[in-house]
Design a protein around this motif. Sequence first.
Motif, PDB file in Angstrom:
ATOM      1  N   TYR A  87      14.619  21.675 -34.659  1.00 15.06           N
ATOM      2  CA  TYR A  87      14.283  22.746 -33.710  1.00 15.06           C
ATOM      3  C   TYR A  87      15.168  22.787 -32.477  1.00 15.06           C
ATOM      4  N   GLY A  88      16.446  22.490 -32.669  1.00 17.60           N
ATOM      5  CA  GLY A  88      17.370  22.617 -31.550  1.00 17.60           C
ATOM      6  C   GLY A  88      18.460  21.566 -31.601  1.00 17.60           C
ATOM      7  N   ASN A  89      18.905  21.153 -30.421  1.00 20.27           N
ATOM      8  CA  ASN A  89      19.973  20.152 -30.345  1.00 20.27           C
ATOM      9  C   ASN A  89      19.386  18.744 -30.366  1.00 20.27           C
ATOM     10  N   GLU A 132      27.832  17.288 -35.497  1.00 20.18           N
ATOM     11  CA  GLU A 132      26.619  17.645 -34.761  1.00 20.18           C
ATOM     12  C   GLU A 132      25.383  17.055 -35.432  1.00 20.18           C
ATOM     13  N   HIS A 133      25.335  17.114 -36.756  1.00 19.44           N
ATOM     14  CA  HIS A 133      24.160  16.566 -37.435  1.00 19.44           C
ATOM     15  C   HIS A 133      24.177  15.041 -37.420  1.00 19.44           C
ATOM     16  N   VAL A 134      25.336  14.445 -37.442  1.00 22.01           N
ATOM     17  CA  VAL A 134      25.426  12.994 -37.276  1.00 22.01           C
ATOM     18  C   VAL A 134      24.760  12.599 -35.959  1.00 22.01           C
ATOM     19  N   GLY A 135      25.036  13.350 -34.898  1.00 25.58           N
ATOM     20  CA  GLY A 135      24.413  13.070 -33.609  1.00 25.58           C
ATOM     21  C   GLY A 135      22.904  13.222 -33.665  1.00 25.58           C
ATOM     22  N   LYS A 136      22.431  14.217 -34.417  1.00 25.49           N
ATOM     23  CA  LYS A 136      20.982  14.414 -34.545  1.00 25.49           C
ATOM     24  C   LYS A 136      20.334  13.234 -35.264  1.00 25.49           C
TER      25      LYS A 136
END
Length: 292
Positions: A87-89, A132-136
């Motif tokens: 649901y976001g960053n 970006e998804h690695v960071g998530k």
Amino acid sequence: MSSATKLRDLLESPGIIIIPGVYDCLGAKLVEKLGFNVVATSGFGIAASTLGLPDYGFLTATEMLYSVGRIARSISIPLIADMDTGYGNVLNVIRTVQDAVQLGLAGIILEDQEWPKKCGHFEGKRVIPMKEHVGKIQAAVQARGDSSLVIIARTDARAPLGLEEAMRRGRAYVEAGADVLFVEAPQSVEELQTIASNFGDVPLVANIVEGGKTPSLSAAELEKLGFKIVFFPLTTLLAVAKVMTACLSQLKEQGTTANLHELVSFRDFQELMGVPKYLQLEQQFGVGSEGE
């Protein structure tokens, strides 16, 4: 033992884990009653049942967490929740994970689609950059603390970018700390085999959507390929829609339910909902008794 710890024990035990998808407490209680060890929530099912809308990112984080929290409280087996993109960053992911821990969830699925997301077997999906998804995933691992919450990383890159990119992303998500890998919507047995042969060191998810893009292999067949979890996310939703349609059609045509044979008995339904237990509690504490 927490539900997350129970799930981790199952992941380390022999055999594939068959996990039906549900969208409400009734479905979850039936899954538990029939002896399944784990249940999962279906984002498509919750969107359809609560909003009357498809899995197109209409559900908010608040709506999803409210639904899955009630379902988790209604059962004693572990619940894996579809948490869409978080649901976001990364900040939104952190809050989503912290809420999931507070609700007692055993595991969550986080996918790398752009928001608003779509059902994994729909056309037109788009994914965010891998970094970006690695960071998530890294944020999710940190946010769960010592809760043992199982993080399932899902990539939807197969459709827009190809299988090789999906596997590249999968490896990156596992290295980021994901406990389980979910490559969504492989389109052949050969693709399932390729995924399994490239990820022998992490539990793998297969997702069987009847009429979807992935071949409808049995749990035994998927286990032979090397998969640890098989989700059947829409089976109960599709079954209920068919049975309800048949029952309502007969009621409309005949004006009576006397000839309906698809119904659970009222007595059995009371048992499932725990009515005898609550009647006993009423008697124990004098509810409904005459005053002196």
